[in-house]
Write an enzyme that holds these catalytic residues in place. Sequence first.
Site, PDB file in Angstrom:
ATOM      1  N   ASN A  72      -8.334   8.712  12.658  1.00 34.40           N
ATOM      2  CA  ASN A  72      -8.582   9.232  11.295  1.00 34.40           C
ATOM      3  C   ASN A  72      -7.357   9.962  10.771  1.00 34.40           C
ATOM      4  OD1 ASN A  72     -11.242   8.695  12.459  1.00 34.40           O
ATOM      5  ND2 ASN A  72     -12.020   9.684  10.584  1.00 34.40           N
ATOM      6  N   VAL A  73      -6.900   9.552   9.596  1.00 35.50           N
ATOM      7  CA  VAL A  73      -5.689  10.107   9.002  1.00 35.50           C
ATOM      8  C   VAL A  73      -6.062  11.007   7.829  1.00 35.50           C
ATOM      9  CG1 VAL A  73      -3.373   9.542   8.159  1.00 35.50           C
ATOM     10  CG2 VAL A  73      -4.678   7.836   9.450  1.00 35.50           C
ATOM     11  N   LYS A 105     -10.229  -6.077  10.118  1.00 37.37           N
ATOM     12  CA  LYS A 105      -9.091  -5.469  10.803  1.00 37.37           C
ATOM     13  C   LYS A 105      -8.871  -6.109  12.177  1.00 37.37           C
ATOM     14  CE  LYS A 105      -7.548  -2.317   7.935  1.00 37.37           C
ATOM     15  NZ  LYS A 105      -6.142  -2.239   7.493  1.00 37.37           N
ATOM     16  N   TYR A 109     -15.298  -3.895   7.387  1.00 36.83           N
ATOM     17  CA  TYR A 109     -13.913  -3.420   7.551  1.00 36.83           C
ATOM     18  C   TYR A 109     -13.431  -3.722   8.968  1.00 36.83           C
ATOM     19  CZ  TYR A 109     -10.258   0.276   7.837  1.00 36.83           C
ATOM     20  OH  TYR A 109      -9.099   1.004   8.014  1.00 36.83           O
ATOM     21  N   PRO A 123      -4.187   3.482  14.067  1.00 36.14           N
ATOM     22  CA  PRO A 123      -4.278   4.923  13.811  1.00 36.14           C
ATOM     23  C   PRO A 123      -5.709   5.431  13.987  1.00 36.14           C
ATOM     24  CG  PRO A 123      -3.278   3.748  11.954  1.00 36.14           C
ATOM     25  CD  PRO A 123      -3.914   2.730  12.835  1.00 36.14           C
ATOM     26  N   LEU A 156      -2.253   7.187   0.889  1.00 37.21           N
ATOM     27  CA  LEU A 156      -2.067   8.345   1.786  1.00 37.21           C
ATOM     28  C   LEU A 156      -0.926   8.108   2.766  1.00 37.21           C
ATOM     29  CD1 LEU A 156      -3.011  10.889   3.406  1.00 37.21           C
ATOM     30  CD2 LEU A 156      -4.645   9.384   4.567  1.00 37.21           C
ATOM     31  N   VAL A 157      -0.985   6.998   3.508  1.00 38.33           N
ATOM     32  CA  VAL A 157       0.020   6.760   4.551  1.00 38.33           C
ATOM     33  C   VAL A 157       1.344   6.338   3.924  1.00 38.33           C
ATOM     34  CG1 VAL A 157       0.565   5.454   6.653  1.00 38.33           C
ATOM     35  CG2 VAL A 157      -1.802   6.136   6.190  1.00 38.33           C
ATOM     36  N   GLY A 215       0.821  -1.208   0.000  1.00 41.15           N
ATOM     37  CA  GLY A 215       0.000   0.000   0.000  1.00 41.15           C
ATOM     38  C   GLY A 215       0.856   1.259   0.000  1.00 41.15           C
ATOM     39  N   ARG A 243     -14.127  13.733  16.275  1.00 38.82           N
ATOM     40  CA  ARG A 243     -13.036  12.950  15.707  1.00 38.82           C
ATOM     41  C   ARG A 243     -11.692  13.460  16.198  1.00 38.82           C
ATOM     42  NH1 ARG A 243     -16.865  10.442  14.772  1.00 38.82           N
ATOM     43  NH2 ARG A 243     -17.599   9.458  12.829  1.00 38.82           N
TER      44      ARG A 243
HETATM   45  P1  NAP Z   1      -5.234   4.412   0.637  1.00 42.36           P
HETATM   46  O1  NAP Z   1      -4.759   5.810   0.474  1.00 42.36           O
HETATM   47  O2  NAP Z   1      -6.561   4.022   0.120  1.00 42.36           O
HETATM   48  O3  NAP Z   1      -4.120   3.427  -0.019  1.00 42.36           O
HETATM   49  C1  NAP Z   1      -4.387   2.054  -0.062  1.00 42.36           C
HETATM   50  C2  NAP Z   1      -3.169   1.376  -0.626  1.00 42.36           C
HETATM   51  O4  NAP Z   1      -3.409  -0.030  -0.690  1.00 42.36           O
HETATM   52  C3  NAP Z   1      -2.827   1.846  -2.047  1.00 42.36           C
HETATM   53  O5  NAP Z   1      -1.432   1.894  -2.212  1.00 42.36           O
HETATM   54  C4  NAP Z   1      -3.442   0.751  -2.900  1.00 42.36           C
HETATM   55  O6  NAP Z   1      -2.798   0.566  -4.154  1.00 42.36           O
HETATM   56  C5  NAP Z   1      -3.190  -0.464  -2.022  1.00 42.36           C
HETATM   57  N1  NAP Z   1      -4.107  -1.554  -2.338  1.00 42.36           N
HETATM   58  C6  NAP Z   1      -5.459  -1.557  -2.215  1.00 42.36           C
HETATM   59  N2  NAP Z   1      -5.944  -2.743  -2.605  1.00 42.36           N
HETATM   60  C7  NAP Z   1      -4.879  -3.510  -3.004  1.00 42.36           C
HETATM   61  C8  NAP Z   1      -4.726  -4.822  -3.522  1.00 42.36           C
HETATM   62  N3  NAP Z   1      -5.775  -5.611  -3.724  1.00 42.36           N
HETATM   63  N4  NAP Z   1      -3.489  -5.266  -3.818  1.00 42.36           N
HETATM   64  C9  NAP Z   1      -2.421  -4.472  -3.614  1.00 42.36           C
HETATM   65  N5  NAP Z   1      -2.475  -3.214  -3.112  1.00 42.36           N
HETATM   66  C10 NAP Z   1      -3.699  -2.746  -2.819  1.00 42.36           C
HETATM   67  O7  NAP Z   1      -5.198   3.979   2.171  1.00 42.36           O
HETATM   68  P2  NAP Z   1      -4.530   4.727   3.430  1.00 42.36           P
HETATM   69  O8  NAP Z   1      -5.471   5.764   3.925  1.00 42.36           O
HETATM   70  O9  NAP Z   1      -3.124   5.088   3.081  1.00 42.36           O
HETATM   71  O10 NAP Z   1      -4.527   3.546   4.526  1.00 42.36           O
HETATM   72  C11 NAP Z   1      -3.353   2.814   4.761  1.00 42.36           C
HETATM   73  C12 NAP Z   1      -3.640   1.877   5.932  1.00 42.36           C
HETATM   74  O11 NAP Z   1      -4.012   2.647   7.076  1.00 42.36           O
HETATM   75  C13 NAP Z   1      -4.805   0.924   5.668  1.00 42.36           C
HETATM   76  O12 NAP Z   1      -4.492  -0.372   6.174  1.00 42.36           O
HETATM   77  C14 NAP Z   1      -5.956   1.547   6.442  1.00 42.36           C
HETATM   78  O13 NAP Z   1      -6.889   0.551   6.843  1.00 42.36           O
HETATM   79  C15 NAP Z   1      -5.246   2.170   7.598  1.00 42.36           C
HETATM   80  N6  NAP Z   1      -5.973   3.290   8.223  1.00 42.36           N
HETATM   81  C16 NAP Z   1      -6.320   4.386   7.476  1.00 42.36           C
HETATM   82  C17 NAP Z   1      -7.015   5.446   8.085  1.00 42.36           C
HETATM   83  C18 NAP Z   1      -7.421   6.685   7.309  1.00 42.36           C
HETATM   84  O14 NAP Z   1      -8.121   7.556   7.878  1.00 42.36           O
HETATM   85  N7  NAP Z   1      -6.990   6.853   6.063  1.00 42.36           N
HETATM   86  C19 NAP Z   1      -7.346   5.375   9.442  1.00 42.36           C
HETATM   87  C20 NAP Z   1      -6.960   4.250  10.171  1.00 42.36           C
HETATM   88  C21 NAP Z   1      -6.273   3.208   9.549  1.00 42.36           C
HETATM   89  P3  NAP Z   1      -3.271   1.458  -5.433  1.00 42.36           P
HETATM   90  O15 NAP Z   1      -2.801   2.855  -5.142  1.00 42.36           O
HETATM   91  O16 NAP Z   1      -2.585   0.836  -6.594  1.00 42.36           O
HETATM   92  O17 NAP Z   1      -4.772   1.361  -5.478  1.00 42.36           O
HETATM   93  O1  GFB Z   2     -14.041  10.252   7.589  1.00 40.33           O
HETATM   94  P1  GFB Z   2     -15.452   9.802   7.583  1.00 40.33           P
HETATM   95  O2  GFB Z   2     -16.109   9.598   6.253  1.00 40.33           O
HETATM   96  O3  GFB Z   2     -15.618   8.431   8.341  1.00 40.33           O
HETATM   97  O4  GFB Z   2     -16.308  10.887   8.432  1.00 40.33           O
HETATM   98  P2  GFB Z   2     -15.711   8.087   9.902  1.00 40.33           P
HETATM   99  C1  GFB Z   2     -17.689  10.785   8.433  1.00 40.33           C
HETATM  100  C2  GFB Z   2     -18.289  11.888   9.304  1.00 40.33           C
HETATM  101  O5  GFB Z   2     -18.085  13.176   8.672  1.00 40.33           O
HETATM  102  C3  GFB Z   2     -19.803  11.721   9.406  1.00 40.33           C
HETATM  103  C4  GFB Z   2     -19.352  13.737   8.293  1.00 40.33           C
HETATM  104  O6  GFB Z   2     -20.238  12.291  10.616  1.00 40.33           O
HETATM  105  C5  GFB Z   2     -20.292  12.542   8.224  1.00 40.33           C
HETATM  106  O7  GFB Z   2     -21.657  12.963   8.367  1.00 40.33           O
HETATM  107  N1  GFB Z   2     -19.215  14.435   6.998  1.00 40.33           N
HETATM  108  C6  GFB Z   2     -19.608  15.701   6.749  1.00 40.33           C
HETATM  109  C7  GFB Z   2     -18.660  13.931   5.897  1.00 40.33           C
HETATM  110  N2  GFB Z   2     -19.359  16.032   5.463  1.00 40.33           N
HETATM  111  C8  GFB Z   2     -18.750  14.930   4.906  1.00 40.33           C
HETATM  112  C9  GFB Z   2     -18.216  14.670   3.624  1.00 40.33           C
HETATM  113  O8  GFB Z   2     -18.288  15.505   2.690  1.00 40.33           O
HETATM  114  N3  GFB Z   2     -17.645  13.451   3.425  1.00 40.33           N
HETATM  115  C10 GFB Z   2     -17.557  12.505   4.415  1.00 40.33           C
HETATM  116  N4  GFB Z   2     -16.951  11.325   4.172  1.00 40.33           N
HETATM  117  N5  GFB Z   2     -18.086  12.712   5.671  1.00 40.33           N
HETATM  118  C11 GFB Z   2     -14.535   5.933   9.041  1.00 40.33           C
HETATM  119  C12 GFB Z   2     -14.793   4.450   8.928  1.00 40.33           C
HETATM  120  O9  GFB Z   2     -15.514   6.495   9.883  1.00 40.33           O
HETATM  121  O10 GFB Z   2     -13.279   6.176   9.653  1.00 40.33           O
HETATM  122  C13 GFB Z   2     -13.719   3.803   8.117  1.00 40.33           C
HETATM  123  O11 GFB Z   2     -16.063   4.232   8.328  1.00 40.33           O
HETATM  124  C14 GFB Z   2     -12.326   4.261   8.493  1.00 40.33           C
HETATM  125  O12 GFB Z   2     -13.827   2.395   8.276  1.00 40.33           O
HETATM  126  C15 GFB Z   2     -12.236   5.731   8.817  1.00 40.33           C
HETATM  127  O13 GFB Z   2     -11.844   3.538   9.567  1.00 40.33           O
HETATM  128  C16 GFB Z   2     -10.921   6.071   9.484  1.00 40.33           C
HETATM  129  O14 GFB Z   2     -14.629   8.739  10.657  1.00 40.33           O
HETATM  130  O15 GFB Z   2     -17.115   8.312  10.339  1.00 40.33           O
END
Ligand code: NAP
Ligand code: GFB
Length: 318
Positions: free
Chosen positions: A169-170, A144, A140, A167, A15-16, A11, A212
């Site tokens: 929310n990132v 996880k 999800y 982590p 983003l990460v 991955g 959040r």
């Molecule tokens: P992201 O931006 O969606 O990136 C996902 C990565 O995984 C991309 O590099 C993607 O490759 C790769 N990927 C997806 N499906 C794949 C597959 N079938 N085979 C190989 N590679 C695959 O995700 P992120 O936000 O960086 O998240 C990274 C980690 O942090 C994840 O495990 C996520 O669950 C965890 N996390 C994220 C958040 C958050 O708020 N973003 C919060 C808590 C935990 P491509 O670019 O080629 O699609």
């Molecule tokens: O980041 P988010 O989509 O996911 O935030 P969660 C959702 C919250 O933001 C809800 C409000 O309260 C939405 O009503 N919101 C307001 C919006 N405007 C918007 C908008 O334009 N877009 C989005 N997306 N939300 C996720 C999990 O929960 O957290 C995933 O479902 C993942 O599995 C992620 O782990 C880190 O923070 O609610």
Amino acid sequence: MSGGNIILVTGGTGLVGKAIQTLVEKELKRPGETWVFLSSKDGDLTDPAATRAIFERHRPTHVIHLAAMVGGLFRNLRYNCDFLRKNILINDNVLESAHQHDVQKVVSCLSTCIFPDKTSYPIDETMVHNGPPHPSNFGYSHAKRLVDVQNRAYAQQHGRRFTSVIPTNVFGPHDNFNMQDGHVLPGLMHKAYLAKQSGEPFVIWGTGRPLRQFIYSLDLARLMVWALREYTEVDPIILSVDESDEVSIRDAAQMVLDAIGFQGQVVQDDSHADGQYKKTASNAKLRRYLPDFQFTPLRQAVQETVDWFVANYDTARK
Ligand code: NAP
Ligand code: GFB
């Protein structure tokens, strides 16, 4: 970790992953280390043969496992079965290949959104399996949570050092700015960008009341490299800003508007879901290891992300 190590980042184009690559190339890489950042083009990790081929090709000594099907609340609501299946497949293939190739350490990712929906606060690492997750993202969440179980199984039967971080929310540069599938901050940044151009109202979904803790991707990246090098427990560790840094969605949205300079009409559309009201996580365990770690102030991180998005609008994921 000594020189000569090969660190595979699954991955690596997300983003990460991009945040880790930025810091590794800028300052964190040690002499003799080789870092490999994968995308899905290098192989589909839901496929065991493709996963094995990646490990045979790169022969990693260490793995930071980020690859996953990821999305915000609204993508999770639509695709709980896909989130469950794809992430179970990816995680099982990566951990089994790491075991078969004698990888010294794997650091995988859980998320603070996988904790029980009915819980006491603040949430801590001991509570992962204490009840059903919020219904919005049960697919999800269960995939996880299983990573934690897999890590314990590999430790017990094979003596493996596979661990995980949790982590909150990132957000940051290279985020997924898609307004339907992405997370709240990048989604709002994209909406604000378009509203500023068109003069249309800026629409915040839900009530804006949910709370959040947002961590800047570059801060998380630094902590994940620390975990790879220094954290030796199999038990997970929460990587989050302090409880006192928790903000409402409405306040976070205002920071986005301030950062992009939007002066127009703001609409709160509560016909959309709120998802979890709060998931306040304690970073006390992290603070015991790194008492002086400095998180980037949220307003500054939002500004830097907005600036990156505006400068890279044509190529950003949206
Ligand atoms: P992201 O931006 O969606 O990136 C996902 C990565 O995984 C991309 O590099 C993607 O490759 C790769 N990927 C997806 N499906 C794949 C597959 N079938 N085979 C190989 N590679 C695959 O995700 P992120 O936000 O960086 O998240 C990274 C980690 O942090 C994840 O495990 C996520 O669950 C965890 N996390 C994220 C958040 C958050 O708020 N973003 C919060 C808590 C935990 P491509 O670019 O080629 O699609
Ligand atoms: O980041 P988010 O989509 O996911 O935030 P969660 C959702 C919250 O933001 C809800 C409000 O309260 C939405 O009503 N919101 C307001 C919006 N405007 C918007 C908008 O334009 N877009 C989005 N997306 N939300 C996720 C999990 O929960 O957290 C995933 O479902 C993942 O599995 C992620 O782990 C880190 O923070 O609610």
